[in-house]
Motif scaffolding. Structure first.
Motif, PDB file in Angstrom:
ATOM      1  N   THR A   1     -75.749 -47.524  42.917  1.00  0.00           N
ATOM      2  CA  THR A   1     -75.261 -47.165  41.695  1.00  0.00           C
ATOM      3  C   THR A   1     -75.708 -45.580  41.291  1.00  0.00           C
ATOM      4  OG1 THR A   1     -75.663 -49.060  40.802  1.00  0.00           O
ATOM      5  CG2 THR A   1     -75.370 -47.520  39.163  1.00  0.00           C
ATOM      6  N   MET A   2     -74.795 -44.638  41.086  1.00  0.00           N
ATOM      7  CA  MET A   2     -74.903 -43.396  40.934  1.00  0.00           C
ATOM      8  C   MET A   2     -74.789 -42.467  40.056  1.00  0.00           C
ATOM      9  SD  MET A   2     -74.278 -42.938  45.155  1.00  0.00           S
ATOM     10  CE  MET A   2     -74.366 -41.065  45.216  1.00  0.00           C
ATOM     11  N   LEU A   3     -75.353 -41.656  39.405  1.00  0.00           N
ATOM     12  CA  LEU A   3     -74.995 -40.684  38.316  1.00  0.00           C
ATOM     13  C   LEU A   3     -75.338 -39.290  39.033  1.00  0.00           C
ATOM     14  CD1 LEU A   3     -75.909 -42.952  36.286  1.00  0.00           C
ATOM     15  CD2 LEU A   3     -75.469 -41.058  34.752  1.00  0.00           C
ATOM     16  N   CYS A   4     -74.024 -38.397  39.261  1.00  0.00           N
ATOM     17  CA  CYS A   4     -74.146 -37.155  39.984  1.00  0.00           C
ATOM     18  C   CYS A   4     -73.569 -36.212  39.207  1.00  0.00           C
ATOM     19  CB  CYS A   4     -73.497 -37.312  41.398  1.00  0.00           C
ATOM     20  SG  CYS A   4     -73.511 -38.895  42.393  1.00  0.00           S
ATOM     21  N   VAL A   5     -74.565 -35.102  39.033  1.00  0.00           N
ATOM     22  CA  VAL A   5     -74.070 -33.894  38.508  1.00  0.00           C
ATOM     23  C   VAL A   5     -73.776 -33.088  39.435  1.00  0.00           C
ATOM     24  CG1 VAL A   5     -74.517 -32.007  36.890  1.00  0.00           C
ATOM     25  CG2 VAL A   5     -75.455 -34.042  36.701  1.00  0.00           C
TER      26      VAL A   5
ATOM     27  N   VAL B   1     -69.333 -39.113  38.412  1.00  0.00           N
ATOM     28  CA  VAL B   1     -69.728 -37.818  38.633  1.00  0.00           C
ATOM     29  C   VAL B   1     -69.534 -37.076  37.289  1.00  0.00           C
ATOM     30  CG1 VAL B   1     -68.595 -35.686  39.372  1.00  0.00           C
ATOM     31  CG2 VAL B   1     -69.121 -37.557  40.800  1.00  0.00           C
ATOM     32  N   ILE B   2     -70.666 -36.188  36.789  1.00  0.00           N
ATOM     33  CA  ILE B   2     -70.696 -35.786  35.535  1.00  0.00           C
ATOM     34  C   ILE B   2     -70.416 -34.227  35.536  1.00  0.00           C
ATOM     35  CG2 ILE B   2     -72.219 -35.374  33.714  1.00  0.00           C
ATOM     36  CD1 ILE B   2     -73.759 -37.937  34.723  1.00  0.00           C
ATOM     37  N   VAL B   3     -69.526 -33.827  35.024  1.00  0.00           N
ATOM     38  CA  VAL B   3     -68.923 -32.343  34.824  1.00  0.00           C
ATOM     39  C   VAL B   3     -68.774 -31.648  33.589  1.00  0.00           C
ATOM     40  CG1 VAL B   3     -67.609 -32.792  37.342  1.00  0.00           C
ATOM     41  CG2 VAL B   3     -66.666 -32.844  34.993  1.00  0.00           C
TER      42      VAL B   3
END
Ligand SMILES: Nc1ncnc2c1ncn2[C@@H]1O[C@H](COP(=O)(O)OP(=O)(O)O)[C@@H](O)[C@H]1O
Ligand SMILES: [Mg+2]
Length: 267
Positions: free
Chosen positions: A213-217, A56-58
């Motif tokens: 596989t996940m990148l979540c903003v 998770v990108i914050v």
């Protein structure tokens, strides 16, 4: 040389047969730099995402989160550095780029469905065009995926006939139809009415549990705590912290992260 062969065999035998160990980098960004004119938007970005990992990108608005996501499937070019998907460098253009893009599913804040196509056609279009799947096969796959995200009963409607939450679930099904190796989500719930946020997050949590596989903003900290293996904190084009959700939320290291958390967690 039997001895060497034996050593090789030992090295390749997994500790628990059938279990895939998350030591295989699927997305690797190395020393990535990006400018928009004079604006230095990505500064020496180094990030590795292993198979099955959920990031998770914050970070504050304008910190480069969207730009970073967009560079990963080459919706944006980079000025220097290196980006690899499953070990392969991003090709410059053409068919190879289309194929590589197909390995990276992307879901945006605005649902981006084709307004003049039915829900079913939205999901079958890319598998037919890019993957050369035949129509029947693509429709079977699409109906399965639409059922998984709970909108199969809407298959023959147009996007405008669906709620925002339903449209976003279609967008997820459409991305999954390409059988991507990794899924990128850029604030997928921030354009939704509050009562629809959870129906989209539930689908994302399920995907995460299935090993995608996940990148979540996202600013959904409940989701981050529930699903993330790692939180990546960005500010001013830099990755300032990477940590487990517990560590990040309980013990942020930098003043920027402390300040950010105090703003999003105290209301
Ligand atoms: N296409 C563009 N042209 C010029 N500047 C841009 C463009 N896209 C984004 N920016 C700028 O780059 C910075 C990072 O933007 P963005 O990646 O959207 O941040 P975030 O997603 O973290 O809010 C911001 O200052 C933004 O205004
Ligand atoms: Mg953004």
């Amino acid at each position: 040389m039997p001895e060497i062969q034996e050593e090789e065999n030992i090295a390749r035998t997994p500790l628990v047969p059938g279990v895939e160990y998350p030591d295989h980098p699927l997305v690797e960004l190395t020393h990535v730099e990006k400018y928009f004119g004079d604006l230095h938007v990505l500064k020496d970005i180094n990030l590795t995402v292993n198979k099955g990992e959920v990031l998770v990108i914050v970070g504050p608005s304008g910190s480069g989160k969207s730009t970073m996501c967009r560079t990963i499937n080459r919706l944006e070019t980079i000025d220097s550095g290196d980006i690899r998907i499953d070990g392969k460098a991003l090709p410059q253009e053409g068919k190879e780029l289309a194929n590589l893009r197909a390995e990276v599913g992307m879901v945006f804040q605005s649902f981006n469905l084709f307004a003049n196509k039915t829900i079913l056609d939205n999901v079958t279009l890319a598998p037919i065009k890019v993957r050369h799947m035949n129509k029947t096969e693509a429709e079977h796959l699409a109906m399965d995926l639409l059922a998984r995200v709970g909108v199969d009963s809407q298959a023959h409607k147009m996007p405008s006939q669906l709620s925002g939450g339903q449209q976003q679930r279609v967008a997820i099904a459409r991305a999954l139809a390409m059988k991507p190796k990794v899924m990128l989500f850029d604030e997928p719930t921030s354009a939704l009415d509050p009562e629809m946020v959870n129906e989209v997050l539930d689908v994302m949590v399920e995907l995460a549990h299935e090993g995608m596989t996940m990148l979540c903003v996202t600013h959904e900290m409940g989701f981050a705590r529930k699903a993330a293996d790692r939180i990546v904190f960005m500010a001013d084009g830099q990755i300032l912290e990477q940590n487990t959700p517990d560590e990040f939320f309980e013990h942020p290291q930098t003043d920027r992260a402390k300040d950010f958390l105090s703003k999003i967690l105290t209301h």
